[in-house]
Design an enzyme around this catalytic site. Structure first.
Site, short mmCIF file in Angstrom:
data_model
loop_
_atom_site.label_atom_id
_atom_site.label_comp_id
_atom_site.label_asym_id
_atom_site.label_seq_id
_atom_site.Cartn_x
_atom_site.Cartn_y
_atom_site.Cartn_z
N ARG A 237 -47.76 -85.47 16.31
CA ARG A 237 -46.41 -85.86 16.67
C ARG A 237 -45.58 -84.59 16.88
O ARG A 237 -45.65 -83.66 16.08
CB ARG A 237 -45.76 -86.72 15.58
CG ARG A 237 -46.28 -88.15 15.52
CD ARG A 237 -45.83 -88.95 16.73
NE ARG A 237 -46.20 -90.36 16.66
CZ ARG A 237 -47.32 -90.87 17.16
NH1 ARG A 237 -48.20 -90.06 17.74
NH2 ARG A 237 -47.58 -92.16 17.08
N GLU A 266 -39.49 -84.96 23.33
CA GLU A 266 -40.46 -85.50 24.27
C GLU A 266 -39.79 -86.57 25.13
O GLU A 266 -39.13 -87.45 24.58
CB GLU A 266 -41.63 -86.13 23.48
CG GLU A 266 -42.90 -86.36 24.27
CD GLU A 266 -44.06 -86.74 23.37
OE1 GLU A 266 -44.49 -87.92 23.44
OE2 GLU A 266 -44.52 -85.89 22.59
N HIS A 285 -48.72 -85.86 26.35
CA HIS A 285 -49.06 -86.90 25.35
C HIS A 285 -50.11 -87.86 25.91
O HIS A 285 -49.88 -89.07 26.03
CB HIS A 285 -47.80 -87.66 24.92
CG HIS A 285 -47.93 -88.28 23.55
ND1 HIS A 285 -46.86 -88.56 22.75
CD2 HIS A 285 -49.03 -88.69 22.85
CE1 HIS A 285 -47.27 -89.09 21.61
NE2 HIS A 285 -48.59 -89.18 21.65
#
Length: 321
Positions: A237, A266, A285
């Site tokens: 993360r 993000e 991601h």
């Protein structure tokens, strides 16, 4: 049961739900749902299949307390207020295990890409700089026999360690709250303190959950404890690392390189300095983004929903109802 999915979901899970006679409505617009839109839609459905970055907070849960299940298309559930879901007795499930190999492969890809400056070399070709060759220019570093440090040696970290041992004969050290006896027996992994992990790792790969304790853990003080030749990998993360501090650590030579499948914030902005650093590799991601893995995740999410529909125990519940 009527199900609302926040994205178009992979076909294997969708077919499983439809064969069971359940109605699935998918959000097909190429934009995310706002918090208000998500509440409005979910008030018309019995179940939510969450495949987006929407936060499931107390405000949402209180207005959608009729939901029979919230099925996440992810292993992480940090975007859910689990305590509120428990209090309101709304079951929440996730999709653990099936994405371990794909995510570990992404971390491995980042490690090798950083070590050999792969992304930077590709950009050289695009700029027309593949011309005069110098034996001392644009060199990467070897991984053979180096020390891999894993912070969070669970399923994903274990697969990453296996890849590194098999490919490069790397020594594995790790830091967990408890021991991973399987990894110790299979890979010779050695459990060390967090300080030892920082000091000894040539590659430090993060595979822990995002919690209040891990948020911002990798900051300027932590990077200063790492080797100046170290590579930092984060496929967990983005909020686990402080991106401003990471940029400074790379610019100042405090660490050598970084590979990120997750960023903070993000998505990453295209003018982020990390994207122009030769010893950095960034991916958007994509940890679980393979056909096989995403289909397996959709099937697991569908089975969680079917269990709620049939009134049987939920296979992958993160709430404690």
């Amino acid at each position: 049961m009527k199900i609302f999915a926040t994205r178009v979901i992979p076909p294997d899970g969708l077919e499983l739900l439809q064969r069971a006679g359940l109605t699935v409505t998918q959000w097909t617009e190429k934009r995310g749902l706002s918090a208000t839109e998500l509440i409005t839609h979910c008030q018309q459905y019995d179940a939510l299949l969450l495949a987006s970055d929407n936060h499931i907070d107390r405000a949402f849960l209180e207005q959608c307390r009729h939901l029979k299940i919230i099925a996440l298309l992810s292993v992480g559930y940090d975007k859910v207020d689990v305590a509120a879901a428990n209090e309101l007795r709304i079951p929440v499930t996730n999709t653990p295990g099936v994405l371990s190999a794909a995510t570990a492969d992404t971390a491995f890809l980042l490690m090798l890409s950083v070590a050999r400056k792969a992304f930077s070399h590709y950009k050289r070709i695009l700029r027309g700089e593949w011309n005069f060759s110098e034996p001392t220019a644009n060199l990467g570093i070897d991984l053979e026999g180096k020390t891999l440090g894993i912070w969070g040696l669970g399923n994903i970290g274990h697969v990453m360690a296996k890849r590194c041992v098999s490919a490069f004969g790397m020594k594995v050290i790790y830091h967990n709250r408890g021991r991973n006896e399987a990894a110790e027996k299979e890979l010779g992994a050695v459990r060390v303190s967090f300080e030892e992990l920082l000091a000894q790792s040539d590659v430090l790969s993060v595979h822990t959950a995002l919690t209040p304790e891990t948020t911002g853990m990798f900051n300027k003080d932590v990077f200063r404890q790492m080797k100046p030749s170290a590579i930092f990998i984060n496929a967990a993360r983005g909020a686990i690392h402080n991106e401003t501090d990471l940029i400074a650590a790379l610019q100042q030579g405090i660490i050598w390189g970084a590979g990120l499948d997750v960023t903070n914030p993000e998505p990453m902005q295209p003018d982020n300095p990390l994207l122009d650093m030769p010893t950095v590799a960034v991916l958007p991601h994509i940890g679980s983004a393979t056909v096989e893995t995403r289909n397996a995740m959709s099937v697991m999410a569908a089975k969680n929903i079917l269990a709620a529909y049939e009134g049987t125990p939920l296979p992958n519940q993160v709430t404690s109802l």
